[in-house]
Design an enzyme around this catalytic site. Structure first.
Site, PDB file in Angstrom:
ATOM      1  N   TYR A  15      -0.996   8.436  -2.328  1.00 41.26           N
ATOM      2  CA  TYR A  15      -1.142   8.177  -3.763  1.00 41.26           C
ATOM      3  C   TYR A  15      -2.358   8.939  -4.318  1.00 41.26           C
ATOM      4  O   TYR A  15      -2.381   9.320  -5.489  1.00 41.26           O
ATOM      5  CB  TYR A  15      -1.403   6.680  -4.015  1.00 41.26           C
ATOM      6  CG  TYR A  15      -0.196   5.761  -4.014  1.00 41.26           C
ATOM      7  CD1 TYR A  15       1.109   6.235  -3.850  1.00 41.26           C
ATOM      8  CD2 TYR A  15      -0.371   4.380  -4.185  1.00 41.26           C
ATOM      9  CE1 TYR A  15       2.191   5.364  -3.851  1.00 41.26           C
ATOM     10  CE2 TYR A  15       0.715   3.503  -4.202  1.00 41.26           C
ATOM     11  CZ  TYR A  15       1.992   4.003  -4.031  1.00 41.26           C
ATOM     12  OH  TYR A  15       3.055   3.132  -4.046  1.00 41.26           O
ATOM     13  N   GLY A  16      -3.377   9.092  -3.465  1.00 37.25           N
ATOM     14  CA  GLY A  16      -4.693   9.589  -3.904  1.00 37.25           C
ATOM     15  C   GLY A  16      -4.698  10.847  -4.749  1.00 37.25           C
ATOM     16  O   GLY A  16      -5.412  10.909  -5.745  1.00 37.25           O
ATOM     17  N   CYS A  72     -11.025   2.764   0.286  1.00 36.40           N
ATOM     18  CA  CYS A  72      -9.613   3.090   0.506  1.00 36.40           C
ATOM     19  C   CYS A  72      -9.224   2.264   1.725  1.00 36.40           C
ATOM     20  O   CYS A  72      -9.962   2.252   2.727  1.00 36.40           O
ATOM     21  CB  CYS A  72      -9.459   4.584   0.785  1.00 36.40           C
ATOM     22  SG  CYS A  72      -7.800   5.049   1.350  1.00 36.40           S
ATOM     23  N   ASP A  85       0.881  -1.177   0.000  1.00 37.58           N
ATOM     24  CA  ASP A  85       0.000   0.000   0.000  1.00 37.58           C
ATOM     25  C   ASP A  85       0.913   1.220   0.000  1.00 37.58           C
ATOM     26  O   ASP A  85       2.137   1.092   0.131  1.00 37.58           O
ATOM     27  CB  ASP A  85      -0.888  -0.009   1.259  1.00 37.58           C
ATOM     28  CG  ASP A  85      -1.797   1.205   1.351  1.00 37.58           C
ATOM     29  OD1 ASP A  85      -2.355   1.619   0.319  1.00 37.58           O
ATOM     30  OD2 ASP A  85      -1.954   1.763   2.456  1.00 37.58           O
ATOM     31  N   SER A  86       0.311   2.405  -0.070  1.00 35.15           N
ATOM     32  CA  SER A  86       1.115   3.619   0.035  1.00 35.15           C
ATOM     33  C   SER A  86       1.578   3.847   1.476  1.00 35.15           C
ATOM     34  O   SER A  86       2.512   4.600   1.714  1.00 35.15           O
ATOM     35  CB  SER A  86       0.294   4.820  -0.424  1.00 35.15           C
ATOM     36  OG  SER A  86      -0.850   4.938   0.399  1.00 35.15           O
ATOM     37  N   HIS A  99      -7.192   2.692   3.936  1.00 34.13           N
ATOM     38  CA  HIS A  99      -6.949   3.455   5.171  1.00 34.13           C
ATOM     39  C   HIS A  99      -8.249   3.666   5.962  1.00 34.13           C
ATOM     40  O   HIS A  99      -8.202   3.875   7.168  1.00 34.13           O
ATOM     41  CB  HIS A  99      -6.400   4.847   4.840  1.00 34.13           C
ATOM     42  CG  HIS A  99      -4.936   4.894   4.521  1.00 34.13           C
ATOM     43  ND1 HIS A  99      -4.401   4.350   3.384  1.00 34.13           N
ATOM     44  CD2 HIS A  99      -3.891   5.449   5.205  1.00 34.13           C
ATOM     45  CE1 HIS A  99      -3.083   4.567   3.363  1.00 34.13           C
ATOM     46  NE2 HIS A  99      -2.749   5.230   4.461  1.00 34.13           N
ATOM     47  N   GLU A 155      -2.653   8.479   8.614  1.00 30.56           N
ATOM     48  CA  GLU A 155      -1.182   8.414   8.623  1.00 30.56           C
ATOM     49  C   GLU A 155      -0.603   9.135   9.846  1.00 30.56           C
ATOM     50  O   GLU A 155       0.496   8.850  10.270  1.00 30.56           O
ATOM     51  CB  GLU A 155      -0.595   8.987   7.329  1.00 30.56           C
ATOM     52  CG  GLU A 155      -0.806   8.093   6.100  1.00 30.56           C
ATOM     53  CD  GLU A 155       0.019   6.793   6.105  1.00 30.56           C
ATOM     54  OE1 GLU A 155       1.139   6.793   6.626  1.00 30.56           O
ATOM     55  OE2 GLU A 155      -0.490   5.762   5.594  1.00 30.56           O
ATOM     56  N   CYS A 176      -4.481  -1.605  -1.824  1.00 30.89           N
ATOM     57  CA  CYS A 176      -4.659  -0.165  -2.005  1.00 30.89           C
ATOM     58  C   CYS A 176      -5.623   0.021  -3.174  1.00 30.89           C
ATOM     59  O   CYS A 176      -5.395  -0.531  -4.254  1.00 30.89           O
ATOM     60  CB  CYS A 176      -3.300   0.457  -2.331  1.00 30.89           C
ATOM     61  SG  CYS A 176      -3.374   2.187  -2.810  1.00 30.89           S
ATOM     62  N   ASN A 177      -6.694   0.776  -2.935  1.00 29.84           N
ATOM     63  CA  ASN A 177      -7.676   0.992  -3.999  1.00 29.84           C
ATOM     64  C   ASN A 177      -7.112   1.856  -5.117  1.00 29.84           C
ATOM     65  O   ASN A 177      -7.365   1.597  -6.292  1.00 29.84           O
ATOM     66  CB  ASN A 177      -8.920   1.679  -3.434  1.00 29.84           C
ATOM     67  CG  ASN A 177      -9.770   0.749  -2.607  1.00 29.84           C
ATOM     68  OD1 ASN A 177     -10.783   0.242  -3.062  1.00 29.84           O
ATOM     69  ND2 ASN A 177      -9.367   0.504  -1.376  1.00 29.84           N
ATOM     70  N   SER A 178      -6.354   2.894  -4.748  1.00 24.68           N
ATOM     71  CA  SER A 178      -5.816   3.799  -5.769  1.00 24.68           C
ATOM     72  C   SER A 178      -4.898   3.023  -6.710  1.00 24.68           C
ATOM     73  O   SER A 178      -4.961   3.170  -7.933  1.00 24.68           O
ATOM     74  CB  SER A 178      -5.039   4.950  -5.124  1.00 24.68           C
ATOM     75  OG  SER A 178      -5.781   5.525  -4.079  1.00 24.68           O
TER      76      SER A 178
HETATM   77  N1  DGL Z   1      -4.769   3.141   1.011  1.00 24.69           N
HETATM   78  C1  DGL Z   1      -4.872   3.677  -0.265  1.00 24.69           C
HETATM   79  C2  DGL Z   1      -6.115   3.373  -1.029  1.00 24.69           C
HETATM   80  O1  DGL Z   1      -6.727   2.368  -0.732  1.00 24.69           O
HETATM   81  C3  DGL Z   1      -4.134   4.891  -0.670  1.00 24.69           C
HETATM   82  C4  DGL Z   1      -4.278   6.112   0.131  1.00 24.69           C
HETATM   83  C5  DGL Z   1      -3.400   7.179  -0.456  1.00 24.69           C
HETATM   84  O2  DGL Z   1      -2.191   6.952  -0.508  1.00 24.69           O
HETATM   85  O3  DGL Z   1      -3.919   8.219  -0.895  1.00 24.69           O
HETATM   86  O4  DGL Z   1      -6.488   4.060  -1.938  1.00 24.69           O
END
Ligand code: DGL
Length: 270
Positions: free
Chosen positions: A42-43, A187, A10-11, A189, A155, A73-75
């Site tokens: 990443y978003g 996401c 993940d990020s 997170h 975070e 990670c979804n992104s």
């Molecule tokens: N946990 C991540 C997701 O599922 C990325 C969050 C991020 O880095 O913006 O998208």
């Protein structure tokens, strides 16, 4: 049988929600986790850049000898899934599991009124990945909203407080107004903020976290491909970040648990 670790990334700390579910469902499996904290979040980044970062991390996991890749990670799932399947599954026989389709499946099991909400990062919402996944289900009315600052709070380890509550009320207002009975936490997170999200949405809205459902996909893929580790194996866990290891360790122990003993720093190549 295959005792090599499962590679999860993940990020940042979000993917630990998926790692936790994998450890719970498959306690004999070893795990190598990478949090690309140097590039987190990443978003807000362009999809092409998220793709580059994600491929670099997955290349490293594959070079370290993992038997499966989990894009926790979804992104990154939205940015790189098709490429990753071609590059690792087709070309090298390493299965790739992602988090978007498991969440869609779980939401379909839970909804009664077929009004489903999805919150995610800017990258995930703009990619339309969830709209594409739901396109084959015309009975579903999908309401999507980005919730970009949630990642920042997670975070920093902040899960309560007036500022977070105000932001949650703002982000979730259009989803509440649509009368959804199910909300996908799109996401990895966000499950860490399930308390405030549920408080704002109310007790009758079911929250879908892709973690457990994704871990089920990991279980099925390993079983189907005969890649499970030997029964009663003692697992090893390796946690790695591209940024500050000490900061990550504290949060990771809090969110994942005592399995996080040490955190190593790894290099990025892109
Ligand atoms: N946990 C991540 C997701 O599922 C990325 C969050 C991020 O880095 O913006 O998208």
């Amino acid at each position: 049988m295959n005792d090599s670790p499962i590679g999860v990334f993940d990020s940042g700390v979000g993917g630990l929600t998926v790692a936790r579910a994998i450890i719970d469902q498959l306690p004999g499996e070893s795990l190598t986790y990478i949090g690309d904290t140097l590039h987190c979040p990443y978003g807000p980044r362009p999809i092409a850049q998220v793709r580059e970062f994600a491929l670099d991390i997955m290349d490293q996991l594959v070079a370290s000898g993992v038997k499966m890749l989990v894009i926790a990670c979804n992104s990154a799932s939205a940015a790189v899934l098709h490429d990753a399947r071609e590059r690792y599954s087709t070309a090298q026989g390493i299965p790739v599991v992602e988090v978007i389709h498991p969440a869609v499946r779980a939401a379909m099991r839970m909804t009664s009124n077929h009004r489903i909400g999805i919150i995610g990062t800017q990258a995930t919402i703009e990619s339309q990945a969830y709209h594409d996944a739901f396109a084959v289900l015309p009975e579903v009315e999908l309401t999507a909203a980005p919730a970009p600052r949630f990642v920042e709070f997670v975070e920093q380890g902040i899960t309560t407080g007036d500022e977070l509550l105000a932001i949650a009320q703002e982000y979730l207002a259009p989803i509440k107004a649509a009368g959804v009975d199910t909300l996908i936490l799109g996401c990895t997170h966000y499950p860490i903020l399930a308390g405030v999200i549920s408080y704002v949405m109310g007790p009758h809205v079911a929250l879908v976290s892709s973690a457990e459902e994704t871990a089920r996909d990991v279980y099925s893929e390993l079983t189907r491909r005969n890649l499970l580790s030997a029964p009663l194996s003692t697992p090893t866990y390796s946690f790695n970040v591209t940024g500050n290891a000490a900061e990550f360790r504290g949060l990771a122990r809090r969110f994942l648990g005592p399995e996080v003993t040490g955190v190593n720093q790894v290099e990025v190549h892109r």
